[in-house]
Design a protein around this motif. Structure first.
Motif, PDB file in Angstrom:
ATOM      1  N   SER A 151       1.275  -1.538  -0.225  1.00 11.05           N
ATOM      2  CA  SER A 151      -0.311   0.071  -0.483  1.00 11.05           C
ATOM      3  C   SER A 151       0.755   1.077  -0.361  1.00 11.05           C
ATOM      4  CB  SER A 151      -1.683  -0.015   0.740  1.00 11.05           C
ATOM      5  OG  SER A 151      -2.166  -0.871   1.180  1.00 11.05           O
ATOM      6  N   ASN A 152       2.115   1.647   0.927  1.00  5.60           N
ATOM      7  CA  ASN A 152       2.339   2.709   0.467  1.00  5.60           C
ATOM      8  C   ASN A 152       3.406   2.742  -0.713  1.00  5.60           C
ATOM      9  OD1 ASN A 152       1.462   2.750   3.597  1.00  5.60           O
ATOM     10  ND2 ASN A 152       4.037   2.388   4.729  1.00  5.60           N
ATOM     11  N   PHE A 153       4.259   1.745  -0.824  1.00  4.35           N
ATOM     12  CA  PHE A 153       4.495   1.555  -2.139  1.00  4.35           C
ATOM     13  C   PHE A 153       3.794   1.836  -3.449  1.00  4.35           C
ATOM     14  CE2 PHE A 153       8.792  -0.962  -1.256  1.00  4.35           C
ATOM     15  CZ  PHE A 153       9.828   0.959  -1.323  1.00  4.35           C
ATOM     16  N   TYR A 154       2.403   1.863  -3.205  1.00  2.00           N
ATOM     17  CA  TYR A 154       1.644   2.421  -4.681  1.00  2.00           C
ATOM     18  C   TYR A 154       1.491   3.724  -3.853  1.00  2.00           C
ATOM     19  CZ  TYR A 154       1.767  -1.663  -7.588  1.00  2.00           C
ATOM     20  OH  TYR A 154       2.497  -2.724  -8.255  1.00  2.00           O
ATOM     21  N   ALA A 155       0.706   4.178  -3.140  1.00  2.00           N
ATOM     22  CA  ALA A 155      -0.252   5.394  -2.275  1.00  2.00           C
ATOM     23  C   ALA A 155       0.468   6.548  -2.412  1.00  2.00           C
ATOM     24  CB  ALA A 155      -1.426   5.037  -1.524  1.00  2.00           C
ATOM     25  N   GLN A 156       1.632   5.973  -1.973  1.00  2.00           N
ATOM     26  CA  GLN A 156       2.810   6.997  -1.855  1.00  2.00           C
ATOM     27  C   GLN A 156       3.687   7.388  -2.435  1.00  2.00           C
ATOM     28  OE1 GLN A 156       4.370   6.620   2.950  1.00  2.00           O
ATOM     29  NE2 GLN A 156       2.099   6.973   3.742  1.00  2.00           N
ATOM     30  N   GLY A 157       4.416   6.503  -3.395  1.00  2.00           N
ATOM     31  CA  GLY A 157       5.096   6.172  -4.131  1.00  2.00           C
ATOM     32  C   GLY A 157       4.347   6.584  -5.522  1.00  2.00           C
ATOM     33  N   ILE A 158       4.049   5.432  -6.200  1.00  2.00           N
ATOM     34  CA  ILE A 158       3.935   4.758  -7.019  1.00  2.00           C
ATOM     35  C   ILE A 158       2.762   5.897  -8.180  1.00  2.00           C
ATOM     36  CG2 ILE A 158       2.406   4.202  -9.396  1.00  2.00           C
ATOM     37  CD1 ILE A 158       5.853   2.250  -8.253  1.00  2.00           C
ATOM     38  N   GLU A 159       2.023   6.781  -6.804  1.00  2.00           N
ATOM     39  CA  GLU A 159       0.440   7.295  -7.147  1.00  2.00           C
ATOM     40  C   GLU A 159       1.219   9.351  -7.359  1.00  2.00           C
ATOM     41  OE1 GLU A 159      -2.801   7.467  -7.779  1.00  2.00           O
ATOM     42  OE2 GLU A 159      -3.020   5.504  -7.338  1.00  2.00           O
ATOM     43  N   ASP A 160       1.832   9.423  -6.285  1.00  2.00           N
ATOM     44  CA  ASP A 160       2.522  10.805  -6.034  1.00  2.00           C
ATOM     45  C   ASP A 160       3.477  10.755  -6.954  1.00  2.00           C
ATOM     46  OD1 ASP A 160       1.029  10.958  -3.554  1.00  2.00           O
ATOM     47  OD2 ASP A 160       2.425  10.971  -2.573  1.00  2.00           O
ATOM     48  N   PHE A 161       4.579   9.630  -7.796  1.00  2.63           N
ATOM     49  CA  PHE A 161       5.240  10.326  -8.537  1.00  2.63           C
ATOM     50  C   PHE A 161       4.664  11.111 -10.078  1.00  2.63           C
ATOM     51  CE2 PHE A 161       8.750   9.364  -5.297  1.00  2.63           C
ATOM     52  CZ  PHE A 161       9.045  10.421  -5.205  1.00  2.63           C
ATOM     53  N   THR A 162       3.870   9.425 -10.514  1.00  2.00           N
ATOM     54  CA  THR A 162       2.782   9.732 -11.223  1.00  2.00           C
ATOM     55  C   THR A 162       2.438  11.218 -11.691  1.00  2.00           C
ATOM     56  OG1 THR A 162       2.105   7.628 -11.526  1.00  2.00           O
ATOM     57  CG2 THR A 162       0.953   8.434 -12.991  1.00  2.00           C
ATOM     58  N   THR A 163       1.954  11.642 -10.370  1.00  2.00           N
ATOM     59  CA  THR A 163       1.434  12.842 -10.578  1.00  2.00           C
ATOM     60  C   THR A 163       2.732  13.447 -10.301  1.00  2.00           C
ATOM     61  OG1 THR A 163       0.044  12.170  -9.127  1.00  2.00           O
ATOM     62  CG2 THR A 163      -0.075  15.117  -8.697  1.00  2.00           C
ATOM     63  N   LEU A 164       3.891  13.855 -10.041  1.00  2.00           N
ATOM     64  CA  LEU A 164       4.866  14.839  -9.870  1.00  2.00           C
ATOM     65  C   LEU A 164       5.077  14.651 -11.752  1.00  2.00           C
ATOM     66  CD1 LEU A 164       7.078  16.865  -8.834  1.00  2.00           C
ATOM     67  CD2 LEU A 164       8.349  14.800  -8.165  1.00  2.00           C
ATOM     68  N   ALA A 165       5.072  13.404 -11.986  1.00  2.00           N
ATOM     69  CA  ALA A 165       5.576  13.460 -13.523  1.00  2.00           C
ATOM     70  C   ALA A 165       5.198  14.495 -14.789  1.00  2.00           C
ATOM     71  CB  ALA A 165       5.966  12.394 -14.145  1.00  2.00           C
ATOM     72  N   GLN A 166       3.490  14.364 -14.157  1.00  2.00           N
ATOM     73  CA  GLN A 166       2.637  15.139 -14.990  1.00  2.00           C
ATOM     74  C   GLN A 166       2.683  16.576 -14.915  1.00  2.00           C
ATOM     75  OE1 GLN A 166      -1.223  13.252 -13.784  1.00  2.00           O
ATOM     76  NE2 GLN A 166      -1.095  10.967 -14.300  1.00  2.00           N
ATOM     77  N   LEU A 167       3.187  16.658 -14.078  1.00  2.00           N
ATOM     78  CA  LEU A 167       4.228  18.768 -13.237  1.00  2.00           C
ATOM     79  C   LEU A 167       4.318  18.462 -13.910  1.00  2.00           C
ATOM     80  CD1 LEU A 167       2.480  18.904  -9.599  1.00  2.00           C
ATOM     81  CD2 LEU A 167       1.505  20.132 -11.448  1.00  2.00           C
ATOM     82  N   GLY A 168       5.376  18.151 -13.551  1.00  2.00           N
ATOM     83  CA  GLY A 168       6.466  18.143 -15.004  1.00  2.00           C
ATOM     84  C   GLY A 168       6.043  18.753 -16.257  1.00  2.00           C
ATOM     85  N   ASP A 169       5.907  17.756 -16.927  1.00  2.00           N
ATOM     86  CA  ASP A 169       5.103  17.920 -18.459  1.00  2.00           C
ATOM     87  C   ASP A 169       4.306  19.520 -18.450  1.00  2.00           C
ATOM     88  OD1 ASP A 169       5.902  16.178 -19.896  1.00  2.00           O
ATOM     89  OD2 ASP A 169       4.882  14.865 -19.308  1.00  2.00           O
ATOM     90  N   SER A 170       3.341  20.020 -17.231  1.00  2.00           N
ATOM     91  CA  SER A 170       2.483  20.795 -17.006  1.00  2.00           C
ATOM     92  C   SER A 170       3.444  21.829 -17.195  1.00  2.00           C
ATOM     93  CB  SER A 170       1.289  20.834 -15.915  1.00  2.00           C
ATOM     94  OG  SER A 170       1.808  20.884 -15.176  1.00  2.00           O
ATOM     95  N   LEU A 171       4.320  22.177 -16.081  1.00  2.00           N
ATOM     96  CA  LEU A 171       5.265  23.427 -15.912  1.00  2.00           C
ATOM     97  C   LEU A 171       6.624  23.427 -16.540  1.00  2.00           C
ATOM     98  CD1 LEU A 171       5.465  22.458 -11.825  1.00  2.00           C
ATOM     99  CD2 LEU A 171       4.230  24.305 -13.004  1.00  2.00           C
ATOM    100  N   HIS A 172       6.282  22.504 -17.558  1.00  2.00           N
ATOM    101  CA  HIS A 172       7.918  22.826 -18.625  1.00  2.00           C
ATOM    102  C   HIS A 172       8.812  22.217 -18.148  1.00  2.00           C
ATOM    103  CE1 HIS A 172       4.156  23.439 -21.373  1.00  2.00           C
ATOM    104  NE2 HIS A 172       3.875  24.708 -21.069  1.00  2.00           N
ATOM    105  N   ASN A 173       8.974  21.760 -17.367  1.00  2.00           N
ATOM    106  CA  ASN A 173      10.158  21.512 -16.324  1.00  2.00           C
ATOM    107  C   ASN A 173      10.806  20.196 -16.498  1.00  2.00           C
ATOM    108  OD1 ASN A 173      11.924  21.082 -14.727  1.00  2.00           O
ATOM    109  ND2 ASN A 173      11.337  23.004 -13.439  1.00  2.00           N
ATOM    110  N   PRO A 174      11.240  19.313 -16.916  1.00  2.00           N
ATOM    111  CA  PRO A 174      11.854  18.001 -17.625  1.00  2.00           C
ATOM    112  C   PRO A 174      12.153  17.584 -16.354  1.00  2.00           C
ATOM    113  CG  PRO A 174      13.150  19.374 -19.507  1.00  2.00           C
ATOM    114  CD  PRO A 174      12.057  20.080 -18.789  1.00  2.00           C
ATOM    115  N   ASN A 175      13.469  18.389 -15.885  1.00  2.00           N
ATOM    116  CA  ASN A 175      13.869  17.747 -14.662  1.00  2.00           C
ATOM    117  C   ASN A 175      12.925  17.572 -13.765  1.00  2.00           C
ATOM    118  OD1 ASN A 175      16.240  18.018 -15.809  1.00  2.00           O
ATOM    119  ND2 ASN A 175      16.868  19.970 -14.922  1.00  2.00           N
ATOM    120  N   TYR A 176      11.878  17.654 -13.181  1.00  2.00           N
ATOM    121  CA  TYR A 176      10.146  16.906 -12.373  1.00  2.00           C
ATOM    122  C   TYR A 176      10.612  15.996 -13.110  1.00  2.00           C
ATOM    123  CZ  TYR A 176      10.390  21.350  -8.784  1.00  2.00           C
ATOM    124  OH  TYR A 176      10.575  21.762  -7.788  1.00  2.00           O
ATOM    125  N   LYS A 177       9.767  16.320 -14.101  1.00  2.00           N
ATOM    126  CA  LYS A 177       9.341  14.879 -14.740  1.00  2.00           C
ATOM    127  C   LYS A 177      10.619  13.851 -14.784  1.00  2.00           C
ATOM    128  CE  LYS A 177       7.244  12.508 -18.525  1.00  2.00           C
ATOM    129  NZ  LYS A 177       6.542  12.494 -19.775  1.00  2.00           N
TER     130      LYS A 177
END
Length: 475
Positions: free
Chosen positions: A94-120
């Motif tokens: 649960s921790n790896f999926y909910a606190q990891g996969i979910e959050d870092f997937t969201t961060l990767a999407q934010l990296g795209d929307s912010l045009h910052n490839p390093n966050y992604k």
């Protein structure tokens, strides 16, 4: 006309209710609560939460650290006897999926929307590291459909082969998109925003995974080593480790937090005996001297609770402060591990290089990681039990890599299964009829909530038991 009046009144009422609802939503908004998640918060929180899971009680302290016989238990010994608790197994998943996969997937999407490839890139690298831990532990796992809960409430399990192959591609892309000039990232509590080190971490993980699959798919593994070698200076430099340096409470090391309220772990007799046999100077670093004796004493894995308790807290050795202190760092990938990978790759023809020289450098790097000199390492390497043996490289590398990875229970557990060294004996009163664990069982929630896909994975992979071999564990 009456028939027309009713719909008009109804329409007016609907409009009025909708307006009221919008007004209530506007009034009830908390002006101090952000509506958009900040990427720096997602990055720092994601790193801390998932390294805690990796280093903490469920995945490591009551699991892999016991299985690999780094630690043993002196109280509540069920976990040390391979009786896995349902809550701990669930927490890791649960921790790896909910606190990891979910959050870092969201961060990767934010990296795209912010045009910052390093966050992604940082998000994809951390997410790949988490997926690697999950598949190493469980085998087939939700991968392609994971992190997309709005689309896939019950994600399909991908084969371990497909997970590893997918991660190799994701890490390659992430490393390629990193820019070392501009596009700064904040909240990086792991590498301080050094994007060059993020690139090196990604390439190190690529080599780790390539070696993991080499017994099954040599050609794919070699292609990865060739690509990384062609990239130039893309690996960790001497003395650089990827590690999270913990802070004071409430951001302390989870092992240190555990020691604040309990003290039921000790160093395993297995590793103490090996360190003593090799006159290994890491022994007093890895273990403490008990209060009532002047000699380091390890505990046999898998004792019954009453037998373990009789050994006495003050007469047996705990793990050293470099692992248990409040601010002790958690290592995700070390320079020493990188050299062990390159040594084995050279021996197996996956890359160029002198396997014996790289092995010696790896052992020396492990010594340096704990403040021991190269002179001390050179003398240690002269011993017959330590000197590199090309005719049985799995023994040489397997035993010394096991010693070097002390504390990194999950990675050591995977490498022990792959190399079959050191040759460990099952826990004294283990519950697996003389066998040792080769994986974690899936949590019961998967059977209840994702039953169809769970059953398909079990049918393909084998029974959902601790003793079922995973795809990468060929021998």
């Amino acid at each position: 006309m009456k028939k027309l009046l009713i719909p008009c009144y109804m329409l007016f009422a609907i409009i009025l209710l909708a307006s009221c609802r919008k007004e209530l939503e506007r009034i009830n908004k908390n002006p101090n609560e952000p509506t958009t998640v900040q990427p720096d918060y997602l990055l720092s929180n994601g790193i801390k939460a998932n390294v805690d899971t990796y280093w903490g009680p469920d995945a490591a302290m009551d699991g892999s650290l016991l299985y690999i016989q780094y630690w043993a238990k002196i109280q509540y010994t069920d976990a040390d006897r391979y009786i896995a608790g349902a809550t701990g197994t669930q927490n890791v998943w649960s921790n790896f999926y909910a606190q990891g996969i979910e959050d870092f997937t969201t961060l990767a999407q934010l990296g795209d929307s912010l045009h910052n490839p390093n966050y992604k890139a940082a998000a994809v690298i951390m997410r790949s590291w988490i997926f690697q831990q999950l598949t190493d532990l469980y085998g087939d796992i939700p991968y392609k459909q994971a992190g997309k809960i709005e689309q896939y409430l019950t994600p399909v399990y991908d084969s371990q082969k497909d997970v590893y192959t997918g991660l190799l591609a994701e890490l390659k892309d992430a490393a390629a998109t990193i820019t070392t000039t501009g596009n700064a990232i904040n909240g990086d509590i792991l590498l301080g925003g050094n994007m060059n080190t993020w690139k090196q971490f990604a390439n190190g993980l690529r080599l780790r995974i390539a070696l993991r699959i080499a017994d099954r798919d040599f050609n794919t593994a070699k292609a990865v080593f060739d690509e990384v070698a062609a990239g130039g200076n893309v690996l960790l430099p001497q003395g650089v480790d990827v590690k999270l340096i913990y802070q004071a409470s409430p951001n302390q090391n989870p092992v240190g937090r555990n020691r604040e309220t309990r003290n039921d772990y000790r160093i395993s007799k297995t590793i103490v005996d090996k360190l003593k046999a090799l006159n290994d100077p890491r022994l007093p670093i890895y273990a403490t001297v008990p209060k009532d004796t002047n000699v380091i004493i390890g505990v046999t894995n898998g004792l019954p609770s009453d037998s373990a308790a009789r050994l006495g807290f003050s007469k047996t050795s705990d793990a050293g402060a470099v692992f248990t202190a409040t601010m002790a760092p958690a290592v995700l990938f070390s320079y020493a591990e990188q050299l062990f990978i390159l040594a084995e790759a050279a021996q197996r023809g996956l890359t160029n290089g002198n396997a014996a020289d790289l092995y010696n450098q790896a052992v020396t790097a492990s010594f340096a990681q704990y403040g021991l000199s190269s002179t001390t390492a050179a003398a240690y390497l002269q011993q017959p039990g330590v000197a590199y043996d090309a005719t049985n490289f799995k023994k040489s590398i397997g035993e010394q890599k096991w010693l070097a990875l002390f504390g990194e229970g999950l990675e050591a557990f995977a490498e022990w299964r792959r190399l079959d060294y050191p040759q460990l004996k099952a826990a004294y009163t283990g519950a697996l009829n003389g066998s040792m664990p080769l994986r974690f069982k899936y949590p019961s929630s998967e059977q209840a909530l994702n039953g169809i896909n769970y059953k398909a994975a079990v049918a393909r992979q084998g029974a959902d038991l601790l003793t079922t071999k995973l795809w990468f564990d060929m021998y």
